[in-house]
Design an enzyme around this catalytic site. Structure first.
Site, mmCIF file in Angstrom:
data_model
loop_
_atom_site.group_PDB
_atom_site.id
_atom_site.type_symbol
_atom_site.label_atom_id
_atom_site.label_comp_id
_atom_site.label_asym_id
_atom_site.label_seq_id
_atom_site.Cartn_x
_atom_site.Cartn_y
_atom_site.Cartn_z
ATOM 1 N N ILE A 1 0.860 -1.180 0.000
ATOM 2 C CA ILE A 1 0.000 0.000 0.000
ATOM 3 C C ILE A 1 0.897 1.230 0.000
ATOM 4 O O ILE A 1 1.728 1.402 0.896
ATOM 5 C CB ILE A 1 -0.940 0.010 1.225
ATOM 6 C CG1 ILE A 1 -1.709 -1.313 1.330
ATOM 7 C CG2 ILE A 1 -1.891 1.200 1.133
ATOM 8 C CD1 ILE A 1 -2.520 -1.694 0.110
ATOM 9 N N LYS A 2 0.723 2.083 -0.998
ATOM 10 C CA LYS A 2 1.554 3.280 -1.119
ATOM 11 C C LYS A 2 0.975 4.409 -0.281
ATOM 12 O O LYS A 2 -0.177 4.792 -0.447
ATOM 13 C CB LYS A 2 1.644 3.716 -2.586
ATOM 14 C CG LYS A 2 2.441 2.756 -3.451
ATOM 15 C CD LYS A 2 2.366 3.121 -4.929
ATOM 16 C CE LYS A 2 3.197 4.332 -5.244
ATOM 17 N NZ LYS A 2 3.240 4.591 -6.718
#
Length: 369
Positions: free
Chosen positions: A138-139
């Site tokens: 997850i960025k």
């Protein structure tokens, strides 16, 4: 298999593709890149998804189904993108099982949340749960508000790709946020070995901003520094990474099974045509890093890239000298960093707006059928 890309991989650089589409997934293109071009990971962003959805018909059926259900545009985007990430994760799963640190596919929290800590945490949880693959990332952006979200997500066992890092001080804060998250995860009894992270240090945008300022100054000394700031900045970042993994704090976590947060060189497509098109790959070869490349850069390196050993370790003093010269020439690098982060967040938000507009258009087409 490309010998040049294999040499890059053998030097310890994990090659990730900075692109994703349903066409790549369903035609076998992505699997082919894994098999033939040493690709061991994928990064995505809203602009990449907007291009994929606008230029392909492979999303039409799912869009129509979601429109029939009366889903709003944000939910349609969520379903389309998490579907692609999930399927890409499945393609990369054998790599993840073989290497642990690689085989990763990244999806970004909604950029409008870049300055909203709680919103970012909620978005990270939702994306992690929907993708439901251990090799997802997850960025989360490295804004001030993003830092506690990095800690919170890591503490819950979510693997995070920290994005939008430009400066060394912020990078140190990112590494601290990751270690704090690991410590909280350990205290909660989580298996630290299942948590991975990378820190995406943006490269080419630094040269773009600094070079423009050097051109404005116009002296011989200033012009001689063009194209040097980005690589020097990344080399200083790697030195900061080495300091952290040599610390007692990290050693305690490593003994508990934690994985290091590897530096990832992002924005490695060359913007200035006067520079070698493999500049930000060739000059940043060092073990235990990731280089995420657009396909154009990947193909360029496969064709004529060179690996001549470690180009980063032990070059911190030389890199600092570049910054001393930049300061002497009149460059305020702290202002450069402020501009880059502000513009970076703004570009992220605009890319999200582009994705929203693209998906709305597809939804309108589906509704009109």
């Amino acid at each position: 298999m490309s010998d040049r890309l294999q040499a890059l991989s053998d030097a310890g650089v994990s090659i990730w593709l900075d692109d994703l589409s349903r066409e790549r997934i369903e035609t076998g293109n992505l699997a082919g890149l894994v098999d033939e071009k040493s690709v061991v990971g994928v990064t995505s962003n809203p602009t990449i998804f907007a291009a994929a959805i606008a230029n392909g018909e492979r999303y039409d059926e799912q869009v129509a189904q979601l429109v029939d259900k009366g889903e709003p545009v944000d939910r349609v985007i969520f379903e389309l993108t998490t579907e692609d990430i999930r399927n890409a994760c499945d393609i990369l799963r054998p790599v993840a099982e073989r290497t642990a640190a690689d085989g990763r596919v990244s999806i970004e929290v909604e950029p409008a949340l870049a300055n909203d800590t709680e919103g970012t945490i909620a978005s990270a949880r939702a994306l992690w749960g929907a993708v439901d693959r251990p090799n997802a990332f997850i960025k989360i952006p490295a804004t001030k508000e993003g830092l506690p979200a990095i800690t919170a997500a890591t503490a819950e066992g979510i693997s995070v790709n920290v994005t939008l890092i430009f400066g060394i001080e912020r990078y140190r804060e990112v590494m601290d946020a990751y270690l704090s998250g690991l410590e909280a995860a350990r205290d909660a009894g989580l298996d630290l070995g299942r948590i991975q992270s990378v820190a995406s240090f943006f490269v080419s945008r630094v040269d773009t901003e600094v070079d423009a300022r050097l051109d404005g100054i116009g002296t011989d000394d200033a012009l001689a520094l063009r194209g040097k700031a980005a690589v020097a900045n990344a080399r200083l970042a790697y030195a900061a990474f080495q300091n952290v993994i040599a610390s007692d704090r990290w050693k305690v976590l490593a003994e508990a099974g934690a994985n290091p947060q590897r530096p990832l060189w992002a924005s490695t497509g060359v913007k200035n045509p006067d520079y070698p098109d493999t500049l930000y790959v060739t000059d940043l070869v060092v073990a235990d890093t990731v280089n995420t490349m657009p396909e154009k850069t990947l193909d360029a390196f496969a064709d004529h890239g060179e690996v001549t050993g470690d180009q980063v370790t032990g070059r911190g003093d030389a890199a600092q000298s570049i910054f001393d010269q930049l300061t002497a020439a009149g460059i305020d690098f702290q202002d450069v960093l402020l501009v880059l982060e502000t513009e970076g967040v703004d570009k992220f938000k605009k890319s999200w707006d582009e994705l929203v507009d693209t998906v709305k258009a597809q939804m309108d087409k589906a509704a009109a059928r």
